[in-house]
Write a protein that holds these residues in place. Structure first.
Motif, PDB file in Angstrom:
ATOM      1  N   LYS A   1      62.641   1.939 -15.980  1.00  0.00           N
ATOM      2  CA  LYS A   1      62.232   3.204 -16.802  1.00  0.00           C
ATOM      3  C   LYS A   1      61.811   2.296 -18.397  1.00  0.00           C
ATOM      4  O   LYS A   1      60.663   2.711 -18.835  1.00  0.00           O
ATOM      5  N   TYR A   2      62.706   1.438 -18.760  1.00  0.00           N
ATOM      6  CA  TYR A   2      62.414   0.975 -20.229  1.00  0.00           C
ATOM      7  C   TYR A   2      61.163   0.069 -19.901  1.00  0.00           C
ATOM      8  O   TYR A   2      60.365  -0.013 -20.970  1.00  0.00           O
TER       9      TYR A   2
ATOM     10  N   GLN B   1      58.096   2.252 -19.976  1.00  0.00           N
ATOM     11  CA  GLN B   1      58.168   2.667 -21.459  1.00  0.00           C
ATOM     12  C   GLN B   1      57.667   1.796 -22.398  1.00  0.00           C
ATOM     13  O   GLN B   1      56.348   2.167 -23.269  1.00  0.00           O
TER      14      GLN B   1
ATOM     15  N   THR C   1      52.262   9.728 -21.737  1.00  0.00           N
ATOM     16  CA  THR C   1      53.082   9.983 -23.147  1.00  0.00           C
ATOM     17  C   THR C   1      54.009  11.279 -23.404  1.00  0.00           C
ATOM     18  O   THR C   1      54.636  11.362 -24.481  1.00  0.00           O
TER      19      THR C   1
ATOM     20  N   ASN D   1      59.167  10.018 -21.574  1.00  0.00           N
ATOM     21  CA  ASN D   1      59.375   8.679 -20.923  1.00  0.00           C
ATOM     22  C   ASN D   1      59.557   8.394 -19.517  1.00  0.00           C
ATOM     23  O   ASN D   1      59.401   7.368 -19.034  1.00  0.00           O
TER      24      ASN D   1
ATOM     25  N   ALA E   1      56.020   7.264 -18.068  1.00  0.00           N
ATOM     26  CA  ALA E   1      55.377   6.246 -18.611  1.00  0.00           C
ATOM     27  C   ALA E   1      54.902   5.437 -17.506  1.00  0.00           C
ATOM     28  O   ALA E   1      53.772   4.690 -17.645  1.00  0.00           O
TER      29      ALA E   1
END
Length: 154
Positions: free
Chosen positions: A57-58, A61, A84, A87, A90
């Motif tokens: 996920k990060y 993102q 956007t 998150n 993303a």
């Protein structure tokens, strides 16, 4: 350097001093946790080692161009873009990078730096045949030049 490689470096090396301070607990952000084997994971949450889906996920993102200070290559307005909204969306950005792209770029980078195929294969947990077929992004010309350099040094 290709776009994926560039974004991989942006994601991994963008602020190395901040990462160093985080990992050595100089700033009060990194939870003081250990994993099941007593190790202090580099990337952690208050519950321990960060889960693969959390890291995924990060990566999605933070690999969106609009998040790292670049203009949207699709001409979208970040205020109106579905990617956007939150998150968790993303991954909807056509230019966000998947974790697998970073893995592939990391493997190719190691090979370009003359790391032995067997070492890269073992570290990446992928067979040399699969590594060559699916992960090595070097062009035929790059591979030829690497072979030439190797045999010139014998």
């Amino acid at each position: 350097m290709d776009r994926i490689g560039f974004l991989g470096f942006v994601l991994l090396l963008r602020d190395i001093s901040r990462l160093d301070r985080y990992s050595t607990r100089q700033i009060d952000q990194r939870p003081d946790v250990t994993d099941d084997y007593g190790r202090s994971p580099l990337l952690s949450t208050k519950y321990g080692r960060a889960h693969g889906q959390t890291l995924q996920k990060y990566i999605y993102q933070w690999s969106r161009p609009c998040v790292i200070g670049l203009d949207c290559p699709h001409g979208r307005d970040p205020d109106d873009c579905d990617a956007t909204d939150n998150n968790s969306a993303a991954h909807l950005c056509p230019d966000s990078v998947a974790p697998h792209d970073i893995r592939r770029s990391s493997i190719t980078h190691a090979l370009r730096q003359d790391a032995p195929v067997t070492a890269v294969s073992d570290r990446s947990d992928v067979s040399p045949d699969v590594l060559e077929k699916h992960y090595n992004q070097m062009s035929a010309e790059e591979k030829m030049e690497k072979r030439r350099e190797f045999f010139e040094n014998i």
